[in-house]
Design an enzyme around this catalytic site. Structure first.
Site, mmCIF file in Angstrom:
data_model
loop_
_atom_site.group_PDB
_atom_site.id
_atom_site.type_symbol
_atom_site.label_atom_id
_atom_site.label_comp_id
_atom_site.label_asym_id
_atom_site.label_seq_id
_atom_site.Cartn_x
_atom_site.Cartn_y
_atom_site.Cartn_z
ATOM 1 N N GLU A 157 24.567 14.888 59.648
ATOM 2 C CA GLU A 157 24.843 13.697 60.461
ATOM 3 C C GLU A 157 23.842 13.556 61.592
ATOM 4 O O GLU A 157 23.408 12.450 61.925
ATOM 5 C CB GLU A 157 26.271 13.789 61.028
ATOM 6 C CG GLU A 157 26.749 12.523 61.733
ATOM 7 C CD GLU A 157 26.498 12.548 63.237
ATOM 8 O OE1 GLU A 157 26.734 11.513 63.901
ATOM 9 O OE2 GLU A 157 26.054 13.602 63.759
ATOM 10 N N GLU A 158 23.453 14.674 62.188
ATOM 11 C CA GLU A 158 22.695 14.629 63.432
ATOM 12 C C GLU A 158 21.243 14.197 63.258
ATOM 13 O O GLU A 158 20.655 13.641 64.181
ATOM 14 C CB GLU A 158 22.743 16.002 64.121
ATOM 15 C CG GLU A 158 24.144 16.473 64.515
ATOM 16 C CD GLU A 158 24.737 15.684 65.670
ATOM 17 O OE1 GLU A 158 24.128 14.690 66.104
ATOM 18 O OE2 GLU A 158 25.821 16.072 66.132
ATOM 19 N N ASP A 206 30.592 19.422 68.824
ATOM 20 C CA ASP A 206 30.185 18.227 68.098
ATOM 21 C C ASP A 206 29.561 18.689 66.796
ATOM 22 O O ASP A 206 28.391 19.069 66.773
ATOM 23 C CB ASP A 206 29.186 17.438 68.957
ATOM 24 C CG ASP A 206 28.547 16.273 68.236
ATOM 25 O OD1 ASP A 206 29.060 15.866 67.185
ATOM 26 O OD2 ASP A 206 27.496 15.790 68.721
ATOM 27 N N ASP A 231 27.137 19.686 60.332
ATOM 28 C CA ASP A 231 25.968 20.186 61.047
ATOM 29 C C ASP A 231 26.140 20.086 62.553
ATOM 30 O O ASP A 231 27.024 19.389 63.059
ATOM 31 C CB ASP A 231 24.701 19.443 60.619
ATOM 32 C CG ASP A 231 24.787 17.947 60.878
ATOM 33 O OD1 ASP A 231 25.879 17.362 60.705
ATOM 34 O OD2 ASP A 231 23.764 17.342 61.251
#
Length: 485
Positions: A146-147, A116, A79
């Site tokens: 993850e974010e 990222d 993500d």
């Protein structure tokens, strides 16, 4: 001649990165990138599996002569943070990112770039298809979400992969090898409000705070870039009595792990004080610009007349909201006592959203568990005293540094051999999935590396072209020099 993305070195990495930019992949909406990777594995006849939440593992056998080398799992997340400038039209659920080259950097037009961790994904794919590099057995782990909560790492099964050496490809600082990270939790405050009639003889204004740098709430929380929510609250708090300010709408920030860059409010003030109020906002703009002239040179606070709104929030809720935001801490709270220049504990006043209630979102980080509890309690008490309902997440664990790590020594040796200097060995204040993975796989040996990515989680995000090639060279040398199992 102007270079294009797919002419950069290493071309195989940049080609995949450019492809990834075309695939929408905001957090919790990774279906398209998941399908893309599963199709990729099928195309190249690579063993692949997907778990229930969407994590993917693609495996590649060792090349001839490296069958007995220790296996390695390379890890990235699928993500990306979706942040855009307010004047940019972009739907992160459907639209492609538009990368372009600016000197030594690759950037995106008006949005986050997604380096990222798009560069990690592209690097894994390049290694999986390469037929000219030396390596033992390789597993490539791609995690989801993850974010916004590390959901993929949380849901990771204990036996999803076999390797006991992991290289995380989510670092954003070249020439630095990371062997530890902070743990974190989120704290949210909910303010219920009553709708009241707009006071008679009022004039409506819209206020905007723009031009701040924002930044990653782990990597850049200590850099003094300014917080749009804090600035907007300060402006309103200091003027509320003089101008009989009543708030109709208030909003700021978008992501829990990004320092807010923009904030907006619609307010009404007492009729007859319009010009005085405009003068006040302009004066406040000058004060704020003077305070942040180095770290936020593009800051701009604007005010303009607007239509009278349908309602304002009740006076008590408004007062409690403005007071709690005024005293709410933001920024670094403590520095590490044993690692130089490392923030130990911090809190980010991240989001302010209004619908049927007003929700304040904050995130806390610390490499010391007891200090994490302390700062969470500080935030909880701040908002509970203001009458808000407060909830905190269980959070995610930190990653304890291991200076005797085998993969650390291998990576250091490769770095020194290639670049004729010693890399820095550090822990990072940002959260990494390594903390959760280490908890699920006790004893796993881990390191995190990556090229320079600046301005992550903001539309200023950019990745350095030169050390992306260096990062690639380092990773290949590490894989070639892994010891026998």
């Amino acid at each position: 001649m102007t270079k294009i993305i797919n002419e950069l070195e290493p071309t195989v990495v940049w080609n995949y990165f450019e492809e990834i930019c075309k695939i929408p992949r905001p957090s919790k909406k990774e279906e398209k990138i998941i399908k893309y990777l599963m199709d990729f594995a099928k195309k190249y006849k690579l063993q692949a599996k997907k778990d229930e939440i969407g994590n993917i593992l693609i495996s590649k056998p060792a090349v001839k002569g490296y069958e007995n080398v220790k296996p390695v799992v390379l890890q990235s997340h699928l993500d990306m943070v979706g942040e855009k400038n307010s004047d940019t039209e972009h739907d992160f659920a459907t639209d492609a990112i538009k990368p372009y080259i600016d000197g030594d950097w690759v950037k995106a037009k008006g949005t986050t770039l997604g380096a990222d961790d798009g560069i990690g994904i592209a690097t894994q794919m390049a290694i999986l298809v390469a037929d000219d590099i030396k390596h033992g057995p390789i597993e490539c782990l791609f995690t989801v979400d993850e974010e916004t909560g590390l959901s993929g790492a949380f849901a990771l099964e204990d036996d999803f992969f076999e390797s006991r050496t992991l290289i995380n490809l989510d670092s954003e600082d070249w020439a630095e090898l990371f062997i530890g990270c902070a743990g974190g939790r989120d704290t949210k405050a909910y303010f219920k409000f009553e709708k009241e009639n707009v006071p008679k003889k009022s004039t409506a204004f819209e206020i905007s705070v723009k031009g701040l740098k924002g930044g990653h709430s782990g990597d850049e929380i200590h850099k003094g870039f300014g917080n749009s929510i804090k600035l907007l609250d300060r402006l309103l708090f200091e003027a509320k009595d003089d101008f009989n300010i009543r708030i109709s709408f208030i909003d700021g920030g978008n992501m829990r792990n990004a320092i807010p860059r923009e904030a907006f409010a619609k307010v009404v003030v007492k009729e007859g004080k319009e010009s005085e109020f405009i003068d006040y906002v302009n004066k406040f703009n000058s004060i704020a610009k003077n305070e942040l002239f180095v770290t936020a040179p593009d800051l701009q606070i604007d005010v303009k007349k607007s239509n009278i709104p349908d309602f304002v929030i009740d006076k008590n809720t408004q007062d409690m909201l403005l007071k709690s935001l005024f005293i709410c801490p933001h920024g670094e709270m403590a520095w590490s006592q044993n690692i130089p220049e490392l923030v130990e504990t911090s809190t980010n006043l991240a989001t302010l959203k209004m619908d049927n209630e007003i929700i304040v979102g904050t995130s806390q980080r610390s490499s010391v568990e007891s200090k994490l509890d302390w700062i969470v309690q500080m935030l909880s008490n701040t908002f509970e005293l203001a009458g808000a309902e407060v909830e905190t997440t269980d959070g995610y664990p930190g990653w304890q540094p291991n200076l005797k790590s085998e993969i650390l020594e291998i990576t250091k040796k490769s770095y020194i051999k290639l670049f004729k200097e010693e890399p820095a060995v550090k822990a990072i204040h940002a959260g990494l999935e390594c903390g959760l993975i280490g908890k699920k796989y006790p004893g796993i040996d881990m390191i995190s590396i990556g090229p320079d990515i600046k301005g992550a989680h903001t539309p200023d995000e950019r990745i350095n072209i030169i050390n992306t090639k260096q990062f690639w060279d380092l990773l290949l040398d590490v894989l070639e020099n892994m010891p026998k199992d």
